[in-house]
Scaffold this active site. Structure first.
Site, PDB file in Angstrom:
ATOM      1  N   ASN A 191       6.230 -30.168  12.512  1.00 47.64           N
ATOM      2  CA  ASN A 191       7.670 -30.072  12.730  1.00 47.64           C
ATOM      3  C   ASN A 191       8.185 -31.484  12.991  1.00 47.64           C
ATOM      4  OD1 ASN A 191      10.213 -29.607  13.821  1.00 47.64           O
ATOM      5  ND2 ASN A 191       9.551 -27.928  15.152  1.00 47.64           N
ATOM      6  N   ARG A 194       8.331 -27.584   8.776  1.00 44.26           N
ATOM      7  CA  ARG A 194       9.777 -27.371   8.920  1.00 44.26           C
ATOM      8  C   ARG A 194      10.459 -28.382   8.004  1.00 44.26           C
ATOM      9  NH1 ARG A 194      13.150 -30.143  13.243  1.00 44.26           N
ATOM     10  NH2 ARG A 194      15.217 -29.346  12.872  1.00 44.26           N
ATOM     11  N   HIS A 209      19.258 -25.611  12.064  1.00 40.64           N
ATOM     12  CA  HIS A 209      18.616 -24.855  13.162  1.00 40.64           C
ATOM     13  C   HIS A 209      18.409 -23.388  12.779  1.00 40.64           C
ATOM     14  CE1 HIS A 209      20.483 -27.845  16.285  1.00 40.64           C
ATOM     15  NE2 HIS A 209      19.261 -28.227  15.956  1.00 40.64           N
ATOM     16  N   ARG A 230      25.168 -37.289  19.383  1.00 38.97           N
ATOM     17  CA  ARG A 230      26.005 -37.099  18.185  1.00 38.97           C
ATOM     18  C   ARG A 230      27.391 -36.603  18.594  1.00 38.97           C
ATOM     19  NH1 ARG A 230      21.991 -33.278  14.876  1.00 38.97           N
ATOM     20  NH2 ARG A 230      20.252 -34.007  16.146  1.00 38.97           N
ATOM     21  N   GLU A 285      10.400 -22.469  17.291  1.00 39.92           N
ATOM     22  CA  GLU A 285      10.429 -22.813  15.860  1.00 39.92           C
ATOM     23  C   GLU A 285       9.032 -22.841  15.264  1.00 39.92           C
ATOM     24  OE1 GLU A 285      12.460 -26.510  16.169  1.00 39.92           O
ATOM     25  OE2 GLU A 285      14.354 -25.662  15.472  1.00 39.92           O
TER      26      GLU A 285
END
Ligand code: ADP
Length: 411
Positions: A7, A96, A184, A245, A388
């Site tokens: 990932n 991922r 996501h 961000r 995840e």
């Protein structure tokens, strides 16, 4: 089946090894091994641990990203944190992949064509997709010809209605690939499945708003188990205010800075991705723990950063509720969502008018996935740990098991 998951993020790389005996378990098992790298210039912090509790932490000089990943993976089969005696014990590797564009709705076995498509999508997410391709090629080099699976962060959002997906710029943008993709998705989808289990109701009957609040933050509006709207867009910069961000802002600010200050695209990219959000406003940190601590110590910019984060989150949740025409459950997940009771309480406060009643005795730092609303609450409020890596491992298991049973049927 031994499943290795890679990932990659832009500045970190997480990895886990799952061992599945027999059928797929309902709940995420403890990984047999976990590794993590965080880059800091030409140095990297490498951590690894196995399920027996052996741990390793090292700060190493690394020649390249691939070199650092190789060193992390070495701990999986060499030394005291090893979890397999030989790399050949690994059956499948799952990756991922941040950007699958419109081409990939579902996880897929990696072929040369899939690799070319991931490379093509790198124009939309250069840092991520290139790092992920490097990971795939490193596994080919080190582990040879074993099956590798790509699981896409955009996949879950690939059925967004056009009204939500198309940007109100020139219509020609759509043909150029400029549209809302959403990210996501692996975790939003996992949370939807987990919410179904926790609520004991069919996913088909639920309207869910999932809040993935980590370093990156996004919301998804999920109806009948499908993403019908989401806050991240063409890039993972859109939507909510995040750690470093900006999230959405008036695009006129960018054209103003380009016109009046000769700002370049590269400069704006850097400003909006790494010097904005909680960090940009507080001047302290992009880490919510430090924002909350400084706010409690009376720092006015930390207080403003927290209040702005909540304001943008509430506006986003409102928009998701409107897209769904209601909300059965609000789900908090990822670092901030799981661990910050202050943030959850503040975010929920303006939704009391919907009959949402948070149980303050249960609104504490994460212990297990659970419902933290009062019994009489019309809207349920859930905390669900982001999983995840496990979600990727499950997709690998499904794809590789199907392939094996097809082979068995054919023979
Ligand atoms: P990533 O998006 O990189 O996977 P995480 O999901 O681990 O990140 O979330 C990281 C963020 O979680 C950190 O930036 C930090 O702000 C937040 N976080 C972690 N623990 C806490 C806590 N106890 N209280 C508030 N925020 C926390």
């Amino acid at each position: 089946m031994k499943i290795l998951v890679l990932n990659s993020g832009s500045s970190s790389q997480k990895s886990a090894l799952y061992e599945i005996l027999g059928t797929l378990p309902e709940h995420p098992p403890t990984p047999a091994w976990q590794g993590k790298i965080e880059w800091d210039g030409d140095q990297a912090d490498i951590q690894a641990q196995n399920s027996q509790g052996a741990q390793l932490e090292a700060r190493l000089k690394v020649a390249s990203r691939s070199n650092a990943i190789e060193q992390m993976l070495d701990t999986l089969w060499n030394g005291k944190v090893r979890a397999v005696s030989d790399p050949s014990e690994i059956d499948v590797v799952g990756h991922r992949i941040v950007h699958g564009g419109k081409e990939f709705e579902e996880a897929t076995v990696i072929t040369p064509q899939v690799k070319s498509a991931i490379a093509r999508m790198a124009v939309f997410a250069p840092l991520h997709n290139r790092a992920e391709l490097e990971g795939i090629e490193l596994i080919e080099k080190r582990l040879g010809n074993l099956p590798q699976v790509a699981v896409f962060d955009t996949g879950f959002h690939s059925h967004l209605p056009e009204a939500a997906a198309v940007y109100p710029g020139p219509f020609e943008w759509l043909a150029q690939g400029i549209r809302r993709y959403g990210f996501h998705g692996i975790n939003h989808q996992y949370c939807a499945g987990r919410a179904e289990q926790l609520l004991g109701r069919e996913l088909n009957s639920l309207k869910l708003v999932t809040c993935h609040l980590g370093n990156g933050c996004s919301l998804a509006a999920i109806r009948h188990g499908r993403s019908t709207d989401t806050t991240m867009g063409f890039t993972p910069l859109d939507g909510l205010m995040m750690g470093t961000r900006s999230g959405s802002l008036d695009p006129g600010i960018l054209t103003y800075l380009m016109r009046e200050e000769n700002s370049t695209g590269k400069h704006l990219d850097d400003l909006l991705n790494t010097k904005s959000g909680l960090l940009g406003i507080s001047g302290i940190s992009g880490d919510m723990r430090q924002i909350v601590a400084s706010m409690k110590n009376g720092n006015p910019r930390a207080k403003l950063a927290f209040e702005m984060f909540v304001h943008h989150l509430q506006s986003g949740i409102g928009a998701m509720i409107a897209a769904l025409g209601g909300m059965d459950a609000l789900v908090f997940t990822a670092g901030i969502g799981e661990n910050s009771p202050e943030l959850r309480a503040a975010a929920c406060a303006n939704f009391r008018f919907l009959g949402l009643k948070l149980d303050s005795a249960k609104n504490v730092p994460y212990s297990v996935d659970q419902d933290i609303s009062l019994p009489g609450s019309v809207v349920r409020v859930l905390i669900i740990r982001a999983q995840e890596d496990w979600a990727i491992a499950r997709d690998c298991w499904r794809l590789v098991s199907v392939k094996s049973s097809e082979r068995a049927d054919a023979s």
